[in-house]
Every structure is written in C-alpha cells, then in structure tokens.
Design an enzyme around this catalytic site. Sequence first.
Site, PDB file in Angstrom:
ATOM      1  N   ASP A 197      19.880  35.525 -12.869  1.00  0.00           N
ATOM      2  CA  ASP A 197      18.435  35.366 -12.990  1.00  0.00           C
ATOM      3  C   ASP A 197      17.941  36.393 -14.025  1.00  0.00           C
ATOM      4  O   ASP A 197      18.684  37.271 -14.476  1.00  0.00           O
ATOM      5  CB  ASP A 197      17.734  35.537 -11.630  1.00  0.00           C
TER       6      ASP A 197
HETATM    7  C1  NOJ Z   1      12.993  33.986 -12.875  1.00  0.00           C
HETATM    8  C2  NOJ Z   1      13.058  33.055 -11.722  1.00  0.00           C
HETATM    9  O1  NOJ Z   1      13.429  33.744 -10.548  1.00  0.00           O
HETATM   10  C3  NOJ Z   1      14.033  31.907 -11.940  1.00  0.00           C
HETATM   11  O2  NOJ Z   1      13.897  31.008 -10.879  1.00  0.00           O
HETATM   12  C4  NOJ Z   1      13.751  31.252 -13.266  1.00  0.00           C
HETATM   13  O3  NOJ Z   1      14.633  30.175 -13.459  1.00  0.00           O
HETATM   14  C5  NOJ Z   1      13.906  32.271 -14.362  1.00  0.00           C
HETATM   15  N1  NOJ Z   1      12.948  33.351 -14.155  1.00  0.00           N
HETATM   16  C6  NOJ Z   1      13.668  31.662 -15.741  1.00  0.00           C
HETATM   17  O4  NOJ Z   1      12.361  31.276 -15.840  1.00  0.00           O
END
Ligand code: NOJ
Length: 767
Positions: A294
């Site tokens: 993430d």
């Molecule tokens: C953070 C989020 O937790 C995740 O779900 C997402 O895919 C990414 N950012 C990219 O936007």
Amino acid sequence: MPTKLCQVPLLRLSFYLALLFVVPISVVGQQDDARPTDAATNRFVDQLLTRMTVAEKVEQLEQAPGQPNFTPPAKAEELARSGVGSFLFFTDPVRINELQRIAVTQSRLHIPLLFGYDVIHGFRTIAPIPLAMASSWDPELVMKTQAMAARETRAAGVEWTFAPMVDIARDARWGRIMEGAGEDPYLGEQIARAQVKGFQGDYIGAPDHILASVKHFAGYGAAEGGRDYDSSDISDELLYNVYLRPFHAAADAGAATFMSAYMDLNGVPATGNTWLLQDVLRKDWKFSGFVVSDWEAVKNLETHGFADSPQNAAVLAASAGVNMEMSSSLYREYLPGAIKSGAFSEARLDNLVRPILAMKYRLGLFTHPYVDMDKFHRETLSTEQRDAVRIAAEQSAVLLKNDGHTLPLSKSLRSLAVLGPLADSALDTVGSWAIHGDRRDTVTIAKGLREALPNARVDVAKGVEISRGSPTIFDEQVVPDQPQLKDDEARKVEFDHAVELARSADATVLVLGEAQTMSGEAASRGSLKLPGEQERLMEAVTALGKPVVLVLMTGRPLDITWASAHVPAILNIWYPGTEGGHAVARLLLGDANPGGHLPLSWPRDVGQEPLFYNYKIPHNPRNVAKRYWDLLSTPLYPFGYGLSYASFSFSDLTLSSPDVAAGGSLQVNVKLQNTSAGAGAEVVQLYTHQRAGSASRPIRELKAFQKVSLVPGEIRKVTFVLPADDLMYWSPALHRNVLEPGTFDVWIGSDSNATLHSTFNVIESRN
Ligand code: NOJ
C-alpha cells in the site's frame, strides 16, 4: 484489447525493431490475441531477465504516483525512460500513450509500463459503492458490474485496479467499511470471487479485462476502535475463520495481485510480515502473482519501529515478499546496495521481478502497449455502462421500513418536496473512491425525480448544510463542495424554507446521510449520528404528518433509531453512483423493486460497535439483548435484512437425511411463496450452528444463500446442497481445520434472525 499498436508509422517500425532486438520472434508472433501458456510466459520472462541489470530489475519493482504534485510531468517521463515498472493514478489515455511510448521506444529494454488505478466501483461510470454491491447478495450482478468497469478502464489504458477490498469490517466507525462487503466471511468470499472474476475475466490477460489487486492483506478492517490506520489485533481463530477467508477465496479465484496493508497485524506490520506474505499467501494458498505494498507502506516499516533504517525497511519488505513498492522508492535507493553487501540476493530480486514481467506479458503489453482512442471514446459512459450501474443501484438499495405501503409513491402526485443536503449533490451521489467520476455525468436524486414526474411540482431544497469540517486526503476533489459557513439567521431561513416546502407538498423525500467525504479512507467517525442538523430537519418534516420517505445516502450504517420509530418509510441507497437519481426515482415510484439486504448488522447506537451477528454464545444467553443496562445489544436491523414491495413466506424446511458424513452433502429444502400482488425477489438465507466441538462456535453462520425472483402468488421449492466440508472450521484448540461430529442446527429465512429450524448430525469427522 487495444488493436492500434502505434499511431505513427515510423514509431511503429522502431517499435517492432526494438521488439526483435529484445524478444525472440516466436514469442512476439505467438502472443497476438491468444492466451499465453505458462511455459511461453516463463520462457519470455527468463530470457528478458538475463538481459536486465540489477538497476533495471529494481526499477521494475517501483510504482510511481502519477499526480503532478508527487511526480512532476518531466520526472514521470524520466522514470518511463529509465524503466520504472508502473505508475498509479494516470487516467488520461493521451498521457498514458505518451508515457507508454517513451517506455516502449526509449527505455533500454523497451519494457512496457503497467498503469494502476483505484477502480473501486467504476472508472468513469460509477457503480454503487462496494458495500452497496454486497447488499445485492447477487454475485453474478457484482461480477457483471465489475466486468463493465474493467472494460471502461482498459479502454483508457489502465490495466490494473487496486480492488477488490475484501477486508471484513465489523465496526461501522471504520470509514473504509464502505469499500468492503460487510461483516460476514461467507458473503465476503462470494463477493470477493465475483469481483476478481469480473475484473479479470476468465484468465489473466482476457480482452477488455484488467488485473485485480486484493487488499488490504490483511486485517485492516479490524483496526482498533475503528480508527483508520490503527493496529489490528486478531486471534488466529478469527484470522482463519473470518478475516482471511475472503482473501483466500480471491486467491483461489486467480487474483493476479495482492496489496499488503499499511497497519501492524498482531505486532508485525503487514508489509513486512513474512508469515502472511510467504507462509499463508504463497505456500498455503499457492499464490503466484505479485504483491504491491500500500501507499508508502514500505517506507512506513521504519515509522512502525519495525525497521531501523530506510535500507532495512527495503530489505525487510523485499524479504517478506512485497514485489512492488507503491509511491516511495526505497527499493530503488537501497536494494542495489543491499545486493552488493549481501543483505539481499540477486536470486531473490529475480523472484520479485518475475511475476511483474509475467503479468505484463500475459496482458499482452509487449505487443499491444497503446490505447485505441476510438475504443476509448466508444466505451466511456456508454449507454450500456449507464444501464449496468443503474440496475446495480436498484438491486443494492435496501428497503428498511415501509409502513402502510408508503412506498411506492403515486405517480400522480401533484407536488413533491425533495429535501436535504444530499438531494441534489452530484459529488455525494457517487460516494468516496470515485475520483475519476465526473460530477457532471451524475444524476442526482432531485434530477431523477424531476425527470420522472414531469407533471408534478418538484421543489428541491437543502434545508441544512453538512460539512466534515476537516481536510480529507482527497481535498482537491472535495473543496469546491464545502459549504460556506452561514450565520444563524441564514441557516434558520434555509431550514424554515425547506419545512414550508414539505408543508405545501403532497409528499416529501428527505435525502439525508453523510457527505461522501465522511466515509472512505481517513474517514472514521466516533459517532454514527446524522451529521449536522439533519435529524432536526427530519423531525420537523415528519411532525407535519404528511407522507415522508427517508432516503439514506451513506457509506456506513447510521444511527437512525428515531427515524425507525417515526418515519413511515426508509430506503437506504448507500451511495448509488452515476445513475443514482434514475435508480432512486424508479424505486420510489415503483418502476423497480428494492433488491438489497444488509451485509452487516445495523446498530442502534455507536456504543454497540463492533457489532456482528455471528458472535459466540455468551454466558447467560437468555439476556443476549441486554448486555448493556442502558442500551439494547441487538441490532436495529439484523444482518441479511431487507424488505421488498412484494412479501414472502417460508415453510416446509426439510432435509434429505438426518445425517451427513464427511465428504458427503445434505440437501436442505424450503418452500418459498410470494404472498403479495407484486413480483419481487427474496434472498433465501441458510444459517447453521455447531452445538459442541473442540472450540465454541458462533451462534449462527451463514452457509448459503440464493436470490429468488417470484411472480405474485408463485410458490417455489428452493434447494440448497450443503457439503459437510462447508462445516469445517479452524479449531483454536487443535490448530487446524476440522470437521467435528455432532448435532448442528439449521435455519432458513430472509435474515439472520430466521426462525424456520431443523437439526442434523455430522456422523464422521475429518481432521
Ligand atoms: C491507499 C489505500 O489504502 C489503498 O487502498 C489505495 O489503493 C492506495 N492508497 C492507492 O490509491
């Protein structure tokens, strides 16, 4: 799949020359529009790897953010030229083609880029939020809706979505509950599988499909206190029997990628968690795709106090099995040095790169890297896309209450008041995680009702303003809709005006709930009350004694205890998406029948959270509703609940046999009748309970469901085949999966309070 290779002939020629240089001719020819075999894929990747330097391999592990405030345009081009693996957040196909052309024609090895984006519930045409889609209890519909999203996404040149989010969420305070399928592992498994199939199609690289990324592996949904990003502490019993199950189902369905979560799980951050990423994911589940971290989760291993330096963070994440680093670039900075010093080996580096190259190959990017602009224009916001999301919105709306047949409203109404801060708000109608959805494309509830009632006077007013009042992570999107603060007098005028409109109308539709910024990421709440003065508006309008319908627009269950006692009809539409207004108008006027059932237990009060139906039987179970002296402990509406304009009765629960042996299965039958004068669908739900075993078991567990449509008066025998193996669970006493002999209860009905009951015995154990 895009068919136009290069628009410029000279570039096309150099592209082929480049390919001839890099890729054996047999491989180039073989892949056109055919599904590549594993052998061909491996051969291609192995050959490519032999040509790559350590630096080039490490670059493939990086995913750079495409937003200009993170990566200025010139920097993005430099990255494409130097061979970065992937970008996230690019959505403009022209820009995607430009960058792809740089990567394919100007990088040393001509390896195409992989573009990823959060297509959570639609790309440009926005479907209802995932929690709503789960409320449809219709995996087929979920699959089709995500397949439509995939088509629109792929046509724009994005080949990879960061979805589905399959985190089980049992706490409505957690903002991201809107992104998942609710509280139940069985429903979660069905929805997870359907989403993976919808995004990816029958195989990785199927035309018009994209890669899925199953997230957030694992345990994010159990963030302590529902506070976003907080640690999760989950027992093995709950991990195996609840939280990991949808992830496992998604892996089994062939998900191409997983996303490692931000948070700390049981003391080890998920992004450095070798047990999760190796033992569970790769060894037990045989996952062969790749894991992306993430956002900055690799870098945050240091923040967590798990790594003592950025270099250490890179080595720990890479060793745990995170193939690609999202948005931070510690791999690029430190892995080459770690290889030199022996802290990480090149063989392990190869293992990280291999599945990334394989996915690019399977997607056909080495031969078809560019967007076909004609196709892009054809697929974007097409009538077919719009129809699909409208149907999804109708099927996921949950009718919570309908006293005295308040709904559907008469089409011969002469006047209707449509009130509330969300009634005419396009931005809110699509909900969170619809970043590329354009509010100009969206049909608000007010607009939908105006169109549907051309001969009536439809008055629209906000009545009250709501504002989150604190910044969100998506500020750029949201700031224009933040209401200006009004003084007391102006607020009173607005409020009184709305009540007057209700007084002079035949009926009122109150569209209340949360602004889209109030749920989603970084949007947890400590209260479940209707924000702002909405409750007061609802009370004032209801006190007029005229027909009133509460249409709830929200990303989580809210405290609507007062409404449930006083407002005659409540339709929960979650965030219904681009076609929300059309769907809601059809539902309110009886052209469509609400098809949703709750994928979670709806609380009475925030003090009940976490709340879920499949709890362990407590001491003194007769008092199960009174575990607090000042608040009932039962939900306001149970898991699985949802009304329809039709009504149904269940009877004659029968079993094919009183006993079932390991490896065998049982048929469970029930008679379902449509007892009303209208057609409709019921969600027939089957729950079981294991009376005794090596560990205590939940009071009920959903084991099967079917959505059945019946015409008025129709009677249908509904049959479930229940394999004994579906009664297995992970025993915390024995540390393994078991099927234990003994008596089981079975219930069938329309929600988790189903009363039609029988019993059967499992007569042979399987360990
Ligand atoms: C953070 C989020 O937790 C995740 O779900 C997402 O895919 C990414 N950012 C990219 O936007």
